[in-house]
Design a protein around this motif. Sequence first.
Motif, short mmCIF file in Angstrom:
data_model
loop_
_atom_site.label_atom_id
_atom_site.label_comp_id
_atom_site.label_asym_id
_atom_site.label_seq_id
_atom_site.Cartn_x
_atom_site.Cartn_y
_atom_site.Cartn_z
N ILE A 1 -2.53 2.55 -0.24
CA ILE A 1 -3.62 2.41 -1.21
C ILE A 1 -3.44 1.16 -2.06
O ILE A 1 -4.41 0.55 -2.52
CB ILE A 1 -3.72 3.67 -2.10
CG1 ILE A 1 -5.04 3.68 -2.86
CG2 ILE A 1 -2.57 3.76 -3.04
CD1 ILE A 1 -6.26 3.80 -2.03
N GLY B 1 -6.07 -0.71 -0.19
CA GLY B 1 -7.13 -0.29 -1.08
C GLY B 1 -7.94 0.84 -0.48
O GLY B 1 -7.62 1.40 0.56
N GLY B 2 -9.01 1.18 -1.14
CA GLY B 2 -9.88 2.26 -0.68
C GLY B 2 -11.16 1.73 -0.07
O GLY B 2 -11.14 0.81 0.75
N SER C 1 -12.75 4.52 3.60
CA SER C 1 -11.55 4.05 2.92
C SER C 1 -10.59 3.43 3.92
O SER C 1 -10.30 4.03 4.97
CB SER C 1 -10.87 5.22 2.20
OG SER C 1 -9.57 4.88 1.81
N GLY D 1 -9.43 5.83 -4.42
CA GLY D 1 -10.10 4.63 -3.96
C GLY D 1 -11.39 4.90 -3.21
O GLY D 1 -11.86 4.03 -2.48
#
Length: 269
Positions: free
Chosen positions: A119, A123-124, A132, A212
């Motif tokens: 994450i 990231g999301g 995601s 995210g």
Amino acid sequence: MRARRIPGWLAAIIGVTALIVAWWLFSVTIFRPPPGTTFTPVPSPFVVFQTIWQDGLAPYWTVFQVTITEALIGFAWGNALALLLAATVLLAPKIETVVTQIAVVSYCLPVVAVGGIAIVVLGGAKRPGDPSATAIFLAALAVFFTTVVGALLGLRSSDRASLDVVRVYGGTRFTQLRKVRLIAALPAILTALQIAVPSAFLGAILGEYMGGIDRGVGITLIKLQGDLDSPRVWAVFLLSAVVALIGYALVGLLARAVTPWVSGRAVTV
């Protein structure tokens, strides 16, 4: 005298009925709400079915659409990499130990730790409603080990005499892989892919738990659990199982169509 085998559809009905009865018994005995309260962590199946009926499938579909997309993308990437590495091992046998170790390590990695790193790095969702990147990565990771092992076992199960024939006629390892090993390995590979379907879906859900993302099964479960809305939590559980079973069954049907000789059906030439 041979005992008659229970048809698949009848076995499925018996299994589902037994699960629903067990679920109902647990909800009215062990997990029965204490006196003076209405909250129960395990509502009866009738309450859950009624909740789904009243809500309709439309609001659930908007949630599942994102997670299914993540699972499909992760399924494709994870299995493609696994099959590529398994095929590479046969072309270059010296790297088998390395590939096997990578597969085992990927299977033993703690999902929570890997998800936390993913994450931060990946990231999301880029935009609201998008898949995601972390969920896709965990879905791919969840299927990698199963497919690598299944593909390696299948590729090594080819008939030695057939391989010798290809070699005698000047065929290379790649020719053996293309004309003999892949055909022999199809049943094992398809079985591994079938097992990977629920794993990919679960990996996507776990990826959504890392955050995210604003829509998906994982984030929806977090919100519903925070609201103590146990009927809808279990509704999402039930629908998740249905989605995984549908994917599992579809790959199973594909396997029966591609490898009819495994099920004993006649092959039309």
